[in-house]
Design a protein around this motif. Structure first.
Motif, short mmCIF file in Angstrom:
data_model
loop_
_atom_site.label_atom_id
_atom_site.label_comp_id
_atom_site.label_asym_id
_atom_site.label_seq_id
_atom_site.Cartn_x
_atom_site.Cartn_y
_atom_site.Cartn_z
N ASP A 24 0.87 -1.17 0.00
CA ASP A 24 0.00 0.00 0.00
C ASP A 24 0.91 1.22 0.00
N HIS A 25 1.25 1.71 -1.20
CA HIS A 25 2.16 2.86 -1.35
C HIS A 25 3.48 2.63 -0.59
N HIS A 26 4.17 1.56 -0.89
CA HIS A 26 5.46 1.17 -0.29
C HIS A 26 5.33 0.74 1.16
N CYS A 27 4.14 0.53 1.66
CA CYS A 27 3.93 0.03 3.01
C CYS A 27 3.41 -1.40 2.92
N VAL A 28 4.08 -2.32 3.62
CA VAL A 28 3.65 -3.71 3.64
C VAL A 28 2.50 -3.84 4.64
N ARG A 29 1.34 -4.27 4.16
CA ARG A 29 0.16 -4.50 5.00
C ARG A 29 -0.05 -6.01 5.14
N ILE A 30 -0.12 -6.49 6.36
CA ILE A 30 -0.31 -7.91 6.63
C ILE A 30 -1.80 -8.21 6.68
N LEU A 31 -2.24 -9.11 5.81
CA LEU A 31 -3.66 -9.42 5.68
C LEU A 31 -4.06 -10.68 6.44
N LEU A 32 -3.17 -11.66 6.47
CA LEU A 32 -3.49 -12.94 7.10
C LEU A 32 -2.21 -13.64 7.52
#
Length: 84
Positions: A18-26
């Motif tokens: 997300d715009h160079h941000c790692v978002r952990i989903l699961l």
């Protein structure tokens, strides 16, 4: 946001950029169906640093995700340097 999947030391994480941000989903153990963590709203999912703080024993998984992120980042940078 396109979803990616990383496996390390018996754990699986789904994540996105997300715009160079790692978002952990699961996050789940390979041998279990129930997740350890699941984000209900992908745009509000915690970032990699927050998950590292929340689940420090999964540091090898977080390191693997970080490695994949940087490998992809540098591949994109290399491919865009020659274009004007």
């Amino acid at each position: 946001m396109s979803e990616r999947c990383t496996e390390a030391v018996g754990w699986i994480a789904s994540w996105s950029l997300d715009h160079h941000c790692v978002r952990i989903l699961l996050v789940r153990n390979e041998s279990e169906t129930a997740p350890l963590f699941s984000a209900t709203v992908p745009a509000a999912a915690p970032d990699l640093a927050e998950m590292r703080e929340r689940f420090p024993k999964l540091s090898e998984l977080w390191d693997a995700i970080r490695g994949e992120y940087w490998a992809e980042f540098f591949t994109v940078q290399e491919n865009s340097c020659g274009t004007i």
